[in-house]
Motif scaffolding. Structure first.
Motif, short mmCIF file in Angstrom:
data_model
loop_
_atom_site.label_atom_id
_atom_site.label_comp_id
_atom_site.label_asym_id
_atom_site.label_seq_id
_atom_site.Cartn_x
_atom_site.Cartn_y
_atom_site.Cartn_z
N MET A 71 0.84 -1.20 0.00
CA MET A 71 0.00 0.00 0.00
C MET A 71 0.88 1.25 0.00
SD MET A 71 -2.97 1.16 2.72
CE MET A 71 -1.83 1.14 4.11
N LYS A 72 0.64 2.12 -0.96
CA LYS A 72 1.40 3.36 -1.05
C LYS A 72 0.89 4.35 -0.03
CE LYS A 72 2.85 6.94 -4.32
NZ LYS A 72 2.73 7.46 -5.71
N LEU A 73 1.83 4.92 0.75
CA LEU A 73 1.44 5.86 1.79
C LEU A 73 0.93 7.17 1.19
CD1 LEU A 73 4.35 5.42 4.38
CD2 LEU A 73 2.02 4.53 4.55
N PHE A 74 -0.05 7.74 1.85
CA PHE A 74 -0.59 9.04 1.45
C PHE A 74 0.21 10.11 2.19
CE2 PHE A 74 -3.73 12.52 1.87
CZ PHE A 74 -3.95 12.75 0.53
N MET A 75 1.02 10.85 1.45
CA MET A 75 1.97 11.78 2.06
C MET A 75 1.66 13.23 1.66
SD MET A 75 4.04 9.77 3.74
CE MET A 75 5.62 10.58 3.96
N PRO A 76 1.97 14.17 2.54
CA PRO A 76 1.80 15.60 2.21
C PRO A 76 2.67 16.01 1.03
CG PRO A 76 2.09 15.29 4.58
CD PRO A 76 2.41 13.97 3.92
N LYS A 77 2.18 16.96 0.25
CA LYS A 77 2.91 17.43 -0.90
C LYS A 77 3.78 18.65 -0.59
CE LYS A 77 -0.63 15.78 -4.14
NZ LYS A 77 -1.60 16.16 -5.21
N GLN A 78 3.56 19.24 0.59
CA GLN A 78 4.34 20.42 0.97
C GLN A 78 5.68 19.97 1.55
OE1 GLN A 78 1.25 19.82 1.95
NE2 GLN A 78 -0.05 21.48 1.21
N HIS A 79 6.68 19.81 0.68
CA HIS A 79 7.96 19.27 1.11
C HIS A 79 8.68 20.19 2.10
CE1 HIS A 79 7.42 16.15 -1.83
NE2 HIS A 79 7.34 17.03 -2.81
N GLY A 80 8.45 21.50 1.99
CA GLY A 80 9.10 22.42 2.90
C GLY A 80 8.64 22.25 4.34
N ALA A 81 7.48 21.64 4.53
CA ALA A 81 6.95 21.46 5.89
C ALA A 81 7.79 20.49 6.70
CB ALA A 81 5.50 20.97 5.82
N TRP A 82 8.57 19.64 6.04
CA TRP A 82 9.37 18.68 6.78
C TRP A 82 10.41 19.36 7.64
CZ3 TRP A 82 7.62 13.96 7.28
CH2 TRP A 82 6.76 13.44 6.29
N ALA A 83 11.00 20.43 7.13
CA ALA A 83 11.96 21.18 7.93
C ALA A 83 11.28 21.81 9.13
CB ALA A 83 12.64 22.26 7.08
N MET A 84 10.06 22.33 8.93
CA MET A 84 9.31 22.93 10.03
C MET A 84 8.90 21.87 11.05
SD MET A 84 6.96 25.93 8.36
CE MET A 84 6.20 24.98 7.05
N LEU A 85 8.69 20.66 10.60
CA LEU A 85 8.32 19.57 11.49
C LEU A 85 9.50 19.18 12.38
CD1 LEU A 85 6.06 17.25 11.96
CD2 LEU A 85 7.60 15.87 10.57
N ILE A 86 10.69 19.14 11.81
CA ILE A 86 11.86 18.61 12.50
C ILE A 86 12.61 19.66 13.31
CG2 ILE A 86 14.11 17.53 12.14
CD1 ILE A 86 12.89 16.23 9.60
N ILE A 87 12.92 20.80 12.69
CA ILE A 87 13.84 21.75 13.30
C ILE A 87 13.34 22.36 14.61
CG2 ILE A 87 14.95 24.01 12.95
CD1 ILE A 87 15.47 23.16 10.07
N PRO A 88 12.14 22.95 14.68
CA PRO A 88 11.71 23.51 15.97
C PRO A 88 11.62 22.46 17.07
CG PRO A 88 10.34 24.34 14.18
CD PRO A 88 11.16 23.23 13.61
N PHE A 89 11.18 21.26 16.72
CA PHE A 89 11.03 20.20 17.73
C PHE A 89 12.37 19.87 18.37
CE2 PHE A 89 10.92 15.94 19.38
CZ PHE A 89 9.66 15.81 19.95
N TRP A 90 13.38 19.59 17.55
CA TRP A 90 14.66 19.15 18.10
C TRP A 90 15.50 20.30 18.65
CZ3 TRP A 90 14.99 14.58 19.84
CH2 TRP A 90 14.25 13.55 19.25
N LEU A 91 15.31 21.51 18.12
CA LEU A 91 15.94 22.66 18.75
C LEU A 91 15.33 22.90 20.13
CD1 LEU A 91 16.42 25.36 15.94
CD2 LEU A 91 18.19 24.05 17.12
N GLY A 92 14.02 22.71 20.22
CA GLY A 92 13.34 22.85 21.50
C GLY A 92 13.85 21.83 22.50
N ALA A 93 14.05 20.60 22.04
CA ALA A 93 14.58 19.56 22.92
C ALA A 93 15.99 19.91 23.38
CB ALA A 93 14.59 18.22 22.19
N ALA A 94 16.82 20.40 22.45
CA ALA A 94 18.19 20.77 22.79
C ALA A 94 18.23 21.98 23.72
CB ALA A 94 18.98 21.06 21.52
N ALA A 95 17.20 22.81 23.67
CA ALA A 95 17.16 24.01 24.51
C ALA A 95 16.97 23.68 25.98
CB ALA A 95 16.03 24.93 24.05
#
Length: 238
Positions: A1-25
Motif C-alpha cells: 500500500m502506497k502511503l498518502f503523504m503531504p505534498k508540501q515538502h518544505g513542511a518537513w523542515a518545520m516539522l523537524i527543526i523547531p522540535f529538536w531545537l526545543g529539545a536541545a534548549a
C-alpha cells in the motif's frame, strides 16, 4: 500500500527543526523519541484531515486520518503520561488548526496567513518539546520559538518571490525588507549568533532573486539553508 503523504515538502523542515531545537534548549530525554514519532504521525494525519474540509473524496481521506491518527495518539500518550500538563500546548494549536481548516475549505491553501498559521503550530511543538523534560519553559526555548517563527516566515516570503510572486516587485521588496530587519532586530536584542543565522537567509533572498531556478532547486537550497539555521542555532542555545 502506497502511503498518502503531504505534498508540501518544505513542511518537513518545520516539522523537524523547531522540535529538536526545543529539545536541545532544555534536555534531550528518551521520551522525546515517542513524542517525535507521535508528532510526525499527527502531522501526517492532519494533512488528509484538512483535505476533508474540501468535501471531496471524504471516505478516502477519512481512512488515512485513522491510519495515521490512531498510532499518533498511542505514541503521544508517552509524553502525556510523564508530563500531563504538556496537553496545554496541544490545546493552543487548535485555533491555528481551525484557521488552516478554513483556508482548506476555501481552497486558499497558498494564502500567506495560512502558511503563517502552520508556522506557529510547528513552533509551538518546539515549546512543547522543551517543556517535556522538566515541565518548564526557559529562555532558550523562547529563543527557539521566536527564531523558528521568524526563520520560516522568511522562508515563506522567499519561496513566494521565487515561484508564485516572482514577477511581483512589491512582494520582492517586502521580502528583502523583512530579511534585513530580522538580523538587525536580533543584533539589537544582543543575540549575535542568532543574527548570523538570519544573515544567511538574507543573502540567499537577495542573491537568488530573479535567477531561473527550478522548483526543485529552490527546495534543495532551502533545505541547505534550514540545515545551516539548525546548526547555528545549536551554538546559540548550547
Amino acid at each position: 500500500m502506497k502511503l498518502f503523504m503531504p505534498k508540501q515538502h518544505g513542511a518537513w523542515a518545520m516539522l523537524i527543526i523547531p522540535f529538536w531545537l526545543g529539545a536541545a534548549a532544555s534536555e534531550i530525554v528518551w521520551q522525546h523519541i515517542p513524542f517525535f514519532i507521535g508528532w510526525l504521525l499527527l502531522y501526517l494525519g492532519t494533512y488528509p484531515l484538512l483535505l476533508m474540509f474540501k468535501k471531496k473524496k471524504i471516505p478516502y481521506y477519512r481512512k488515512w486520518v485513522l491510519i495515521y491518527m490512531i498510532p499518533a495518539l498511542a505514541f503521544l500518550m508517552v509524553p502525556l503520561f510523564t508530563t500531563p500538563t504538556i496537553v496545554t500546548f496541544g490545546f493552543s494549536m487548535i485555533p491555528f488548526f481551525m484557521l488552516n481548516a478554513y483556508f482548506s475549505a476555501k481552497n486558499k491553501d497558498r494564502a500567506l496567513l495560512n502558511d503563517l498559521s502552520a508556522i506557529v503550530v510547528f513552533s509551538i511543538a518546539g515549546l512543547a518539546s522543551s517543556f517535556l523534560p522538566n515541565g518548564e519553559i526557559n529562555e532558550n526555548a523562547l529563543l527557539v520559538f521566536t527564531s523558528s517563527i521568524l526563520f520560516f516566515t522568511g522562508s515563506t516570503f522567499y519561496v513566494k518571490t521565487m515561484i508564485r510572486e516572482k514577477k511581483n516587485s512589491q512582494f520582492k521588496w517586502i521580502s528583502w525588507t523583512y530579511h534585513l530587519l530580522v538580523p538587525v532586530l536580533w543584533l539589537a536584542a544582543g543575540e549575535v549568533i542568532v543574527a548570523v543565522a538570519a544573515v544567511a537567509s538574507l543573502i540567499r533572498a537577495v542573491a537568488f532573486y530573479g535567477k531561473p531556478l527550478s522548483v526543485m532547486k529552490v527546495g534543495i537550497y532551502e533545505i541547505v539553508n534550514a540545515v545551516l539555521f539548525f546548526i547555528i542555532m545549536l551554538f546559540a542555545i548550547l
